[in-house]
Write a protein that holds these residues in place. Structure first.
Motif, PDB file in Angstrom:
ATOM      1  N   VAL A  38       0.866  -1.177   0.000  1.00 16.99           N
ATOM      2  CA  VAL A  38       0.000   0.000   0.000  1.00 16.99           C
ATOM      3  C   VAL A  38       0.906   1.233   0.000  1.00 16.99           C
ATOM      4  N   PRO A  39       0.642   2.172  -0.904  1.00 17.66           N
ATOM      5  CA  PRO A  39       1.525   3.339  -0.982  1.00 17.66           C
ATOM      6  C   PRO A  39       1.183   4.409   0.056  1.00 17.66           C
ATOM      7  N   LEU A  40       2.209   5.097   0.482  1.00 16.24           N
ATOM      8  CA  LEU A  40       2.078   6.274   1.331  1.00 16.24           C
ATOM      9  C   LEU A  40       2.854   7.376   0.623  1.00 16.24           C
ATOM     10  N   HIS A  41       2.139   8.389   0.172  1.00 17.63           N
ATOM     11  CA  HIS A  41       2.756   9.468  -0.619  1.00 17.63           C
ATOM     12  C   HIS A  41       3.517   8.906  -1.810  1.00 17.63           C
ATOM     13  N   GLY A  42       2.921   7.900  -2.478  1.00 21.20           N
ATOM     14  CA  GLY A  42       3.477   7.358  -3.702  1.00 21.20           C
ATOM     15  C   GLY A  42       4.551   6.299  -3.551  1.00 21.20           C
ATOM     16  N   VAL A  43       4.920   5.948  -2.328  1.00 21.13           N
ATOM     17  CA  VAL A  43       5.954   4.934  -2.098  1.00 21.13           C
ATOM     18  C   VAL A  43       5.378   3.859  -1.182  1.00 21.13           C
ATOM     19  N   SER A  44       5.523   2.594  -1.577  1.00 22.23           N
ATOM     20  CA  SER A  44       4.961   1.516  -0.762  1.00 22.23           C
ATOM     21  C   SER A  44       5.657   1.430   0.590  1.00 22.23           C
ATOM     22  N   LEU A  45       4.934   0.888   1.565  1.00 26.86           N
ATOM     23  CA  LEU A  45       5.518   0.690   2.895  1.00 26.86           C
ATOM     24  C   LEU A  45       6.750  -0.207   2.807  1.00 26.86           C
ATOM     25  N   LEU A  46       6.701  -1.226   1.947  1.00 21.25           N
ATOM     26  CA  LEU A  46       7.842  -2.122   1.787  1.00 21.25           C
ATOM     27  C   LEU A  46       9.063  -1.375   1.257  1.00 21.25           C
ATOM     28  N   ASP A  47       8.879  -0.577   0.219  1.00 24.49           N
ATOM     29  CA  ASP A  47      10.007   0.152  -0.348  1.00 24.49           C
ATOM     30  C   ASP A  47      10.562   1.168   0.644  1.00 24.49           C
ATOM     31  N   ARG A  48       9.696   1.776   1.454  1.00 25.73           N
ATOM     32  CA  ARG A  48      10.164   2.683   2.509  1.00 25.73           C
ATOM     33  C   ARG A  48      11.016   1.920   3.530  1.00 25.73           C
ATOM     34  N   THR A  49      10.552   0.734   3.910  1.00 27.37           N
ATOM     35  CA  THR A  49      11.285  -0.079   4.888  1.00 27.37           C
ATOM     36  C   THR A  49      12.656  -0.472   4.344  1.00 27.37           C
ATOM     37  N   ILE A  50      12.691  -0.956   3.115  1.00 22.43           N
ATOM     38  CA  ILE A  50      13.963  -1.360   2.511  1.00 22.43           C
ATOM     39  C   ILE A  50      14.918  -0.167   2.453  1.00 22.43           C
ATOM     40  N   ASP A  51      14.419   0.978   2.041  1.00 23.04           N
ATOM     41  CA  ASP A  51      15.259   2.174   1.961  1.00 23.04           C
ATOM     42  C   ASP A  51      15.797   2.567   3.338  1.00 23.04           C
ATOM     43  N   THR A  52      14.947   2.549   4.351  1.00 20.83           N
ATOM     44  CA  THR A  52      15.376   2.914   5.705  1.00 20.83           C
ATOM     45  C   THR A  52      16.443   1.949   6.212  1.00 20.83           C
ATOM     46  N   LEU A  53      16.224   0.653   5.996  1.00 21.93           N
ATOM     47  CA  LEU A  53      17.212  -0.336   6.431  1.00 21.93           C
ATOM     48  C   LEU A  53      18.553  -0.133   5.741  1.00 21.93           C
ATOM     49  N   ARG A  54      18.517   0.117   4.451  1.00 24.24           N
ATOM     50  CA  ARG A  54      19.775   0.329   3.716  1.00 24.24           C
ATOM     51  C   ARG A  54      20.479   1.596   4.197  1.00 24.24           C
ATOM     52  N   ARG A  55      19.730   2.649   4.464  1.00 27.26           N
ATOM     53  CA  ARG A  55      20.345   3.882   4.972  1.00 27.26           C
ATOM     54  C   ARG A  55      20.922   3.685   6.367  1.00 27.26           C
ATOM     55  N   ALA A  56      20.408   2.689   7.092  1.00 30.17           N
ATOM     56  CA  ALA A  56      20.939   2.372   8.424  1.00 30.17           C
ATOM     57  C   ALA A  56      22.138   1.422   8.334  1.00 30.17           C
ATOM     58  N   GLY A  57      22.493   1.018   7.128  1.00 32.80           N
ATOM     59  CA  GLY A  57      23.663   0.162   6.956  1.00 32.80           C
ATOM     60  C   GLY A  57      23.369  -1.313   6.806  1.00 32.80           C
ATOM     61  N   ILE A  58      22.110  -1.687   6.677  1.00 31.52           N
ATOM     62  CA  ILE A  58      21.736  -3.096   6.520  1.00 31.52           C
ATOM     63  C   ILE A  58      21.555  -3.376   5.028  1.00 31.52           C
ATOM     64  N   GLU A  59      22.348  -4.263   4.504  1.00 32.34           N
ATOM     65  CA  GLU A  59      22.268  -4.585   3.081  1.00 32.34           C
ATOM     66  C   GLU A  59      21.610  -5.937   2.830  1.00 32.34           C
ATOM     67  N   ARG A  60      21.726  -6.865   3.768  1.00 29.74           N
ATOM     68  CA  ARG A  60      21.140  -8.205   3.598  1.00 29.74           C
ATOM     69  C   ARG A  60      19.716  -8.139   4.147  1.00 29.74           C
ATOM     70  N   ILE A  61      18.754  -8.081   3.219  1.00 30.25           N
ATOM     71  CA  ILE A  61      17.354  -7.889   3.601  1.00 30.25           C
ATOM     72  C   ILE A  61      16.508  -8.987   2.959  1.00 30.25           C
ATOM     73  N   GLY A  62      15.658  -9.597   3.765  1.00 34.73           N
ATOM     74  CA  GLY A  62      14.740 -10.616   3.277  1.00 34.73           C
ATOM     75  C   GLY A  62      13.317 -10.260   3.659  1.00 34.73           C
TER      76      GLY A  62
END
Length: 177
Positions: A38-62
């Motif tokens: 489901v998008p929030l301001h045009g970006v899905s919750l999943l894509d927001r989560t992945i982006d936040t994790l990567r910005r926090a230094g987590i690259e291995r995401i499942g």
């Protein structure tokens, strides 16, 4: 701190996003997509989560997947199918990612929430075998979104040494949350 729950600790280098459910309470928003898309301001919750994790230094995401699983894959995202998503719960989804959970420190995150990079870094830096991040205003926030917050609130207990001694179960009273 924004409303979220993240399980992890000990400088987790990987994260599993729990994204198997439909989100039927969202009605038509999830008729053709999983709740995490489901998008929030045009970006899905999943894509927001992945982006936040990567910005926090987590690259291995499942991600654990179930409902309309074919829509979930993203570049660099490891998929853990939960074939029993309709009849099982979060624990079963966690079990589908067991190999990662046994491999080392892992953040386990709900796929329908959003949180800050700082929250992820605080959890990663926290000592302990299991760390639970939560918003102390959780009851207040849940009361704004539901006429019956007890039907959906989750619970955990800590002992006198601030160690987690129980996770899960529905509280009988709001004061117990």
């Amino acid at each position: 701190m924004t409303h979220h729950t993240i399980y992890g600790g000990n400088s987790a280098g990987q994260a599993v996003i729990l994204a198997a459910g439909r989100g039927s309470r969202l009605g038509p928003l999830t008729a053709d997509r999983p709740k995490c898309l489901v998008p929030l301001h045009g970006v899905s919750l999943l894509d927001r989560t992945i982006d936040t994790l990567r910005r926090a230094g987590i690259e291995r995401i499942g991600a654990t997947v179930g409902y309309l699983a074919e829509q979930i894959p993203r570049p660099g995202l490891t998929i853990f199918p939960n074939a029993d998503w309709e009849t099982s719960g979060i624990l079963h989804s966690c079990a589908s990612a067991r190999e990662w959970l046994e491999d080392g420190p892992t953040l386990v995150i709900y796929g329908d929430i959003f949180f800050s990079v700082e929250a992820v870094k605080r959890v990663m830096a926290a000592p302990g075998d299991m760390v639970v991040a939560y918003d102390p205003r959780g009851v207040e926030l849940w009361q704004r979104r539901s006429d019956d917050p007890l039907s959906d609130l989750e619970n955990f207990r800590i002992d006198s040494d601030s160690l987690i001694c129980r996770i899960g179960g529905r509280p009988a009273r709001l004061q117990d949350v």
